[in-house]
Design an enzyme around this catalytic site. Structure first.
Site, PDB file in Angstrom:
ATOM      1  CD  GLU A 217      -3.097  -1.147   2.080  1.00  0.00           C
ATOM      2  OE1 GLU A 217      -2.921  -0.550   3.138  1.00  0.00           O
ATOM      3  OE2 GLU A 217      -4.147  -1.762   1.813  1.00  0.00           O
TER       4      GLU A 217
ATOM      5  CD  GLU B 180      -3.711  -6.341   2.102  1.00  0.00           C
ATOM      6  OE1 GLU B 180      -4.598  -5.705   2.705  1.00  0.00           O
ATOM      7  OE2 GLU B 180      -2.494  -6.112   2.220  1.00  0.00           O
TER       8      GLU B 180
HETATM    9  C1  BG6 Z   1      -4.468  -3.291   4.492  1.00  0.00           C
HETATM   10  C2  BG6 Z   1      -3.145  -3.797   4.971  1.00  0.00           C
HETATM   11  O1  BG6 Z   1      -4.494  -1.928   4.749  1.00  0.00           O
HETATM   12  O2  BG6 Z   1      -5.637  -3.752   5.078  1.00  0.00           O
HETATM   13  C3  BG6 Z   1      -3.180  -4.937   5.947  1.00  0.00           C
HETATM   14  O3  BG6 Z   1      -2.247  -4.034   3.935  1.00  0.00           O
HETATM   15  C4  BG6 Z   1      -4.398  -4.806   6.839  1.00  0.00           C
HETATM   16  O4  BG6 Z   1      -1.976  -4.993   6.635  1.00  0.00           O
HETATM   17  C5  BG6 Z   1      -5.641  -4.860   5.956  1.00  0.00           C
HETATM   18  O5  BG6 Z   1      -4.450  -5.741   7.861  1.00  0.00           O
HETATM   19  C6  BG6 Z   1      -6.953  -4.870   6.691  1.00  0.00           C
HETATM   20  O6  BG6 Z   1      -7.004  -3.825   7.596  1.00  0.00           O
HETATM   21  P1  BG6 Z   1      -7.343  -4.064   9.116  1.00  0.00           P
HETATM   22  O7  BG6 Z   1      -7.146  -2.752   9.739  1.00  0.00           O
HETATM   23  O8  BG6 Z   1      -8.735  -4.550   9.147  1.00  0.00           O
HETATM   24  O9  BG6 Z   1      -6.369  -5.085   9.608  1.00  0.00           O
END
Ligand code: BG6
Length: 480
Positions: free
Chosen positions: A181, A377
């Site tokens: 990111e 993701e």
């Molecule tokens: C992204 C990141 O921003 O979202 C992860 O690359 C992160 O590291 C994921 O865990 C989900 O966000 P969160 O805050 O729900 O863990």
């Protein structure tokens, strides 16, 4: 069939959210080791005085210190990923395991050996490692000495780390990502770059400079990858944000366009090799000097990424630019929130669920870059309940993933998007990045640990585990 037979189904985590063992086998303290848990996490890390205290001494509970102890459980966990049929697994190498202080004369052999055995274990099951070089695990010594990525001195230090791991894992890792990111620094500078900002008036200059230094480091990583690992592919990674104009007023659409430009300009540099024209005017008008050199321009131009990867969780509407006084309800999101969209439902954390937004972003990015894409993701953070007989019936997660896979399928099959793979986030429950909570779970595998650090760390298969296994086995044809 929508997906090619080589489509990379899998799952994703990051070292700091899973490994624990935060000072074991020579690892140094890193950025995420000095963040407390709780909903106020992002507010805390924007306070330089508090962070300096956390860096000096870690008083209280720091969730990443133990996380889910993947460092000692990885064999058991990888066996479960293999049982689901994973073709790939995304994690990161913790920079601070390899160079504990970031500027050490020699790498830490125990850290290198850990990732050797982790990758060997994956390859034993035919699972392709997909490795992020930097996912918020910068050695904290680099904050103390240089104030993180705001300093150009980090560029050669990162390059040395990258060349060390490329040389070591040559032949084991074929898919690499540079910075997780890359756009995060613009929103949460300490998380993305280990930068502490004392005077808020300096925020923009410092954040854009840190991003620029990461872009140069990212391009140098691409260069090293192409020279040292000709069979490997290396990509960029951005937090994708689908946004909609709040109304059809032209000013609202212009607002949406400006937001998207800002969100993707770092990826523009990584994929196209140069800053978009508008940034020059913008930097000049804001008096921002990012310290660009002629040599930087050459490095950026000559070393563009092979593919573009992204995270996608939710979408939002952009503000009512035509009427700044309008009363609108705002909502949270991954890194940045926005205006509530009346057509969408939200997760328990207020992230608006929008499968069509994934199809839109796939098309948007493919049109924009004409490079293969990788969804690294995606997922639903939710609270799970373990029933008396030990079951976790996470139909809400299955429904979320099913709808998003349908969108992804449509983008590939109907729209012609070239997609390399799909790795849902937190395939095993891990620490949440934004809150440090364990109760914000994404996994197919449940881990017995709570928000205060209690629990046995026992792993159990959720209902979604069996569902996703069926999805992979049918190459995305069976989503029921
Ligand atoms: C992204 C990141 O921003 O979202 C992860 O690359 C992160 O590291 C994921 O865990 C989900 O966000 P969160 O805050 O729900 O863990």
């Amino acid at each position: 069939m929508a997906f090619s037979k080589n489509f990379l189904w899998g799952g994703a985590i990051a070292a700091h959210q899973a490994e624990g063992a935060h000072l074991e086998d020579g690892k140094g303290l890193c950025t995420c080791d000095v963040m407390h848990g709780g909903k106020g996490r992002f507010a805390e890390i924007q306070k330089p005085d508090v962070m300096r205290k956390n860096i000096a001494a870690q008083d209280g509970y720091f969730p990443e210190h133990i996380a889910i102890d993947f460092y000692h459980h990885y064999k058991e966990d990888i066996a479960l990923f293999a049982e689901m049929g994973f073709k790939t697994f995304r994690t990161s190498i913790s920079w601070a395991r390899i160079f504990p202080n970031g500027d050490d004369a020699q790498p830490n052999e125990q850290g290198l050996a850990f990732y050797d055995s982790l990758f060997d274990e994956l390859l034993k099951y035919g699972i392709e490692p997909l490795i992020t070089l930097s996912h918020w695990e910068m050695p904290i010594n680099l904050t103390k000495k240089y104030n993180g990525w705001v300093s150009r001195q980090l560029i050669p230090l990162f390059e040395r780390y990258v060349k060390t791991v490329f040389a070591r894992y040559k032949g084991k890792v074929k898919y690499w990502l540079t910075f997780n990111e890359i756009n995060v620094t613009l929103h949460v500078p300490f998380l993305g770059s280990g930068v502490l900002i004392d005077d808020p008036a300096d925020k923009d200059t410092m954040a854009y400079t840190a991003c620029h230094n990461q872009l140069v480091a990212s391009a140098l990583a691409v260069k090293a990858c192409h020279e040292m690992l000709p069979d490997a592919k290396i990509g960029s990674m951005v937090a994708a944000i689908t946004s909609y104009p709040y109304t059809s007023h032209p000013d609202d659409n212009w607002g949406k366009m400006k937001l998207e430009r800002k969100n993707y300009f770092l990826t523009d540099v990584q994929a196209r090799g140069k800053y978009p024209e508008w940034t020059k005017q913008y930097f000049a008008s804001q008096n921002i000097n990012i310290g660009m050199t002629a040599e930087d321009e050459k490095i950026l131009r000559e070393n563009t990424v092979d593919f573009v990867s992204f995270s996608y969780y939710a979408s939002s509407a952009t503000c009512t630019y035509h009427d700044p006084a309008a009363k609108v309800e705002t909502i949270a999101g991954n890194l940045i929130g926005g205006v509530k969209n009346p057509y969408l439902k939200s997760s328990e954390w207020g992230w608006q669920i929008d499968p069509m937004g994934l199809r839109i972003v796939l098309n948007f990015l493919y049109d924009r870059y004409e490079k293969p894409l990788f969804i690294v993701e995606n997922g639903l953070g939710a609270k799970d309940v373990v029933t008396a007989n030990g079951e976790i019936n996470d139909d809400y997660r299955i429904n979320y993933l099913r709808a998003h896979i349908k969108s992804m399928k449509a983008a590939v099959e109907d729209d012609g998007v070239e997609l390399l793979g799909y790795t849902p986030w937190g395939c095993i429950d891990i620490i949440s990045a934004s809150t440090g909570e364990m109760s914000k779970r994404y996994g197919f595998i449940y881990v017995d640990r709570d928000d205060e650090g209690n629990g046995t760390l026992k792993r159990s298969r959720k209902k979604s585990f069996f569902w996703y296994k069926g999805v992979i086995a049918s190459n995305g044809e069976n989503l029921n």
